[in-house]
Design an enzyme around this catalytic site. Structure first.
Site, short mmCIF file in Angstrom:
data_model
loop_
_atom_site.label_atom_id
_atom_site.label_comp_id
_atom_site.label_asym_id
_atom_site.label_seq_id
_atom_site.Cartn_x
_atom_site.Cartn_y
_atom_site.Cartn_z
N ASP A 1 2.12 -1.82 -4.52
CA ASP A 1 0.71 -1.42 -4.42
C ASP A 1 -0.02 -2.04 -5.60
OD1 ASP A 1 -0.58 1.55 -2.89
OD2 ASP A 1 -1.75 -0.03 -3.90
N ILE A 2 -1.34 -1.89 -5.55
CA ILE A 2 -2.14 -2.51 -6.62
C ILE A 2 -2.07 -1.67 -7.89
CG2 ILE A 2 -4.34 -1.39 -6.10
CD1 ILE A 2 -5.40 -4.47 -6.22
N ARG A 3 -1.68 -0.39 -7.73
CA ARG A 3 -1.48 0.47 -8.91
C ARG A 3 -0.29 1.40 -8.64
NH1 ARG A 3 -5.96 2.15 -6.43
NH2 ARG A 3 -7.29 0.85 -7.75
N GLY B 1 0.84 -1.20 0.00
CA GLY B 1 0.00 0.00 0.00
C GLY B 1 0.87 1.25 0.00
N LYS C 1 -10.45 -2.13 12.00
CA LYS C 1 -9.24 -1.73 12.72
C LYS C 1 -9.26 -2.29 14.15
CE LYS C 1 -6.97 0.49 9.57
NZ LYS C 1 -5.71 -0.08 9.04
N TYR D 1 -14.85 0.63 8.76
CA TYR D 1 -13.41 0.87 8.89
C TYR D 1 -12.96 0.67 10.34
CZ TYR D 1 -9.11 3.77 8.80
OH TYR D 1 -7.84 4.26 8.92
N GLN E 1 -1.97 7.64 1.07
CA GLN E 1 -1.60 8.93 1.69
C GLN E 1 -0.40 8.76 2.62
OE1 GLN E 1 -4.15 10.43 4.83
NE2 GLN E 1 -3.57 12.57 4.44
#
Ligand code: VAH
Length: 315
Positions: free
Chosen positions: A35-37, A9, A147, A143, A13
């Protein structure tokens, strides 16, 4: 001992700035970003990158084995506002990536893991002011639920299998290098872009919504400090509370007006208001201060000055 770091990842950010900070500290070739992109040009030009889905166990095992990784930073996650729109996908990404990486730690494929939690683990029943390290955690968002569950798994794998996993409950993070990524605290980044571009901003939270916040440089410093701390000093293996400042949209707008006197803000609360209302207003991070010497450097005045300066210089 030389380090080989893998960041999962890396284009998000936090991941973007963490990758750059780790590369300048340990050498670019020691830090493999994935990362995936692909990410920002600055990130992609700064060192090795691998396209990888953090929920793919076999791909993770292959990368960890091939690179002989020593430390993993698992930053891949779907944030609060986006996760409310895609609960199943958010649970899959946020939970299965962590379970896969913890399992690979149990198998001995790396020696240290960082995984970010969030103030989103707290809910409407949590004390709002100076929220303690150990307190009620009844999150009301997908989310936050992911977590909170992740904190439990991290502590379990540390206690049962000795996996050296470390974690921080990040507050809202403010950075200029990346666009906001689907969080409820995104307004505190968006506002700076709008203030410079058109002198006004329509905020999706109410003016008096106080939330715990932090400048990204402080968050990166805290992450590196926690990862370099002696394991025997760490008394928390769920996730450390961390704090720097708290402010409302009205207070942030006032701080911007010191530099841009004509800046105007209006308020149009949307679905993210309910998420923000479930979170604390300020955090007690005395355990992080005690265990590994945490101390923030940025207050609202310095954060505002840095954001406006960097956005102007890099626009
Ligand atoms: C979010 N920026 O808004 C994240 C963070 C505390 C907030 O976890 O979802």
């Amino acid at each position: 001992m030389s380090k080989t770091i893998v960041i999962l990842g890396a284009c998000g950010q936090i991941g973007t700035e963490l990758t750059l900070a780790l590369r300048s500290r340990y050498g670019s070739d020691s830090v493999i970003a994935s990362d995936i992109r692909e990410g920002t040009p600055q990130l992609m030009e700064s060192g090795p990158f691998v396209t990888l889905d953090a929920t793919d166990f076999n791909a993770l095992k292959e990368l960890f084995t091939k690179t002989q990784v020593t430390e993993v930073y698992l930053m891949a996650a779907m944030l609060s506002a986006t996760a409310e729109k895609s609960p199943a996908r958010a649970w899959d990404l946020n939970m299965n990536s962590l379970l896969h990486v913890l399992e690979l730690g149990r198998q001995g494929l790396y020696s240290k893991l960082f995984w970010p939690s969030s103030i989103a683990v707290f809910g409407p029943n949590t004390p709002k002011q100076n929220t303690p390290q150990a307190t009620v955690t009844e999150p009301s968002t997908v989310y936050g639920i992911s977590k909170k569950a992740g904190e439990g798994w991290a502590a379990y794998y540390h206690r049962k299998y000795g996996v050296d996993v470390r974690s921080i409950r990040y507050p809202g993070l403010i950075s200029w290098k990346t666009q906001p990524g689907g969080g409820t605290t995104d307004y505190a980044v968006d506002i700076f872009h709008h203030a410079l571009k058109n002198g006004s901003y329509e905020c999706f939270l109410r003016e008096n919504t106080a939330l715990p916040m932090m400048y990204m440089s402080d968050a990166i410093q805290a992450t590196l400090q926690l990862m370099e701390a002696p394991a025997e000093d760490l008394s928390v293996r769920t996730s450390y509370n961390l704090s720097a400042l708290s402010f409302t949209p009205a207070e942030l707008a006032q701080s911007i007006r010191v530099h841009l006197p004509d800046f105007k803000i209006s308020y149009a609360p949307d679905s993210r208001q309910e998420i923000a209302d479930s979170w604390p207003e300020s955090i007690d991070d005395s355990q992080a201060q005690k265990d590994w010497g945490w101390k923030p450097q940025y207050d609202l005045k310095k954060l505002t000055r840095e954001m406006l300066h960097n956005l102007r210089e890099n626009s």
